[in-house]
Design an enzyme around this catalytic site. Structure first.
Site, short mmCIF file in Angstrom:
data_model
loop_
_atom_site.label_atom_id
_atom_site.label_comp_id
_atom_site.label_asym_id
_atom_site.label_seq_id
_atom_site.Cartn_x
_atom_site.Cartn_y
_atom_site.Cartn_z
N LYS A 210 31.14 10.92 -98.67
CA LYS A 210 31.75 11.03 -97.33
C LYS A 210 31.06 10.08 -96.35
O LYS A 210 31.71 9.36 -95.59
CB LYS A 210 31.65 12.48 -96.86
CG LYS A 210 32.09 12.71 -95.45
CD LYS A 210 33.56 12.44 -95.25
CE LYS A 210 33.91 12.40 -93.78
NZ LYS A 210 35.29 12.03 -93.52
N CYS A 266 33.77 11.33 -85.89
CA CYS A 266 33.20 11.07 -87.23
C CYS A 266 32.37 9.79 -87.31
O CYS A 266 31.18 9.85 -87.59
CB CYS A 266 34.32 11.04 -88.27
SG CYS A 266 35.06 12.66 -88.47
#
Ligand SMILES: NC(=O)c1ccc[n+]([C@@H]2O[C@H](COP(=O)([O-])OP(=O)(O)OC[C@H]3O[C@@H](n4cnc5c(N)ncnc54)[C@H](O)[C@@H]3O)[C@@H](O)[C@H]2O)c1
Length: 444
Positions: A210, A266
């Protein structure tokens, strides 16, 4: 399958709604009472296109429920998905307090063999910490219950989150036991049947995947912003360069648009958290540091362009801002470049007339409230209203409705014809021919 999703934000709600749509029975949990009360009445707390209908449809048939009580929700399920926030800590590392609080609560109430899925973006090794937190609670209760901790990072993009979840490029599963793999494969079977690629790996590998994905995307953006800065100095049009390099399939077209810098919930925090991870591991993340540094500089570019046109003392000047959300299609304001711009404009004394089609409410909370700032910020309800009497218009977020403005109308409305295009949406020659002074990113 019965599944509990803990955390009903952008990721938790989309995950819960989409899994319900695929036939699972889902209970979404959140500590925010107002959020859960609203959801029970059909009020969706975030703007995400298409989410309302899916929630409505599945709630009506009883496949999607909402509660503030994790213990109550746990009575019906043995699969728990953690989707709470992991905001940046003061040193840039991911703040795991919410994740570990949920792990402890699960440990306090678990009664049967369970699978704990971590969907929040968390540093390598977090699954071990979740396991330890659950173990500690089980030990306190004097019980022994088997459980697995799985890493299942989420790759959805706000604005197109439903499509991303329903038709994923890939589903990454960090699983290390046969039982966990079986449960996860069953959960995602409806997606696999439709052709989704499921990639199994170790838990730590999934946690890293990720961060590596987001760091790569951020790197591409910062790289292109660096090239744009160089283009400005060398009389080169970065848009031609972009077209020229994107034709190479090894490079491709995505995430190489120069602009106002990356923001959102993010990329900024994940780049920083990955750099922290590197430092903690005794490794100097030279590239990540540069990516972040370039982005910080890029976020100041729009203000620099305004002040190059209007000067540094903006008292008595009005600046219209089109677009506040960190990108189109969302109301998310986390680390949005608009915040950096508006902060500088207010410090310089400007009257800022800001308009965003969806993010006004979140922007009201996110925008700086510096008592020292001399300027004033007003939120407008219509894009042309924002431009009335303006000395400059700055396009920050490229919502579709800003793509082809009525320049003739702008010309009559604005006091001084300056257009700063932070997303290279307009053709420089055309805008200049209509009598505007025009600046964009990386174009002479
Ligand atoms: N937003 C995105 O586009 C995106 C994409 C991929 C991954 N992620 C990651 O997913 C995670 C969640 O992100 P988000 O954007 O959905 O966050 P968010 O802030 O929108 O939602 C988090 C929710 O968790 C709730 N919460 C906090 N502590 C809780 C607890 N103890 N029990 C129950 N609920 C609790 C909060 O009230 C909030 O509603 C983060 O780690 C993020 O990095 C986000």
């Amino acid at each position: 399958m019965n599944i509990v999703i803990v955390g009903s934000g952008y990721v938790g709600l989309v995950t819960g709604a989409c899994l319900a749509e695929k036939g699972q029975h889902v209970t979404c949990v959140d500590i925010s009472e107002s959020r859960i009360e609203g959801l029970k009445r059909g009020v969706v707390p975030i703007y995400e296109p298409g989410l309302d209908e899916i929630i409505d449809r599945n709630a009506k048939v009883g496949r999607l429920e909402f509660t503030t009580s994790l213990p109550d929700a746990m009575k019906k399920a043995q699969v728990y998905c953690i989707a709470v926030g992991t905001p940046p800590d003061e040193d840039g590392s991911a703040d795991l307090s919410h994740v570990l609080a949920v792990a402890r609560e699960i440990g306090q109430h678990m009664t049967e063999r369970s699978v704990i899925i971590n969907k929040s973006t968390v540093p390598v090794g977090t699954a071990d910490r979740v396991r330890a937190a659950v173990d500690a609670e089980l030990a306190r209760r004097g019980v022994q219950i088997e459980f697995d901790v799985v890493s299942n990072p989420e790759f959805l993009k706000e604005g197109v989150a439903i499509k991303d979840f329903m038709e994923p490029d890939r589903i990454v599963l960090g699983v290390e036991s046969g039982h966990a793999r079986q449960v996860m494969d069953e959960l995602y079977a409806p997606f696999a049947q439709e052709g989704a690629r499921i990639i199994h790996m170790r838990v730590r590998d999934a946690e890293m995947t990720k961060y590596a994905a987001n760091a790569m995307l951020a790197t591409r953006i910062s790289f292109m912003n660096e090239i744009a800065g160089l283009c400005e100095r060398l009389g080169v049009d970065v848009e031609s360069v972009r077209e020229g390099i994107s034709a190479d399939p090894r490079i491709g077209t995505r995430f190489i648009r120069p602009g106002a810098g990356y923001g959102g919930s993010c990329l900024p925090k994940d780049v920083r958290a990955l750099a922290r991870m590197a430092h903690s591991a005794g490794f100097d993340p030279v590239l990540l540091s540069a990516v972040e540094h370039r982005n910080d500089q890029q976020k100041s570019r729009l203000y620099e362009m305004v002040s190059s046109e209007l000067g540094d003392d903006l008292r008595g000047k009005t600046v219209a801002v089109w677009g506040l959300a960190f990108k189109p299609g969302t109301d998310d304001m986390r680390e949005a470049p608009s915040i950096t711009l508006v902060e500088s404009l207010l410090k310089a004394g400007a009257l800022v007339r800001a308009y965003d089609p969806e993010a006004t409410e979140t922007a009201r909370r996110a925008m700086p409230q510096d008592p020292q700032a001399e300027g004033t910020l007003r939120f407008m309800t219509e894009q042309y209203e924002a431009v009335e009497g303006a000395d400059a218009l700055v396009l920050v977020t490229e919502w579709p409705q800003f793509r082809a403005p009525d320049f003739a109308r702008l010309r009559t409305q604005m006091r001084y014809p300056v257009v700063i295009d932070g997303r290279n949406q307009y053709q420089p020659d055309e805008v200049r021919e209509m009598g505007f002074r025009y600046q964009s990113v990386g174009r002479p």
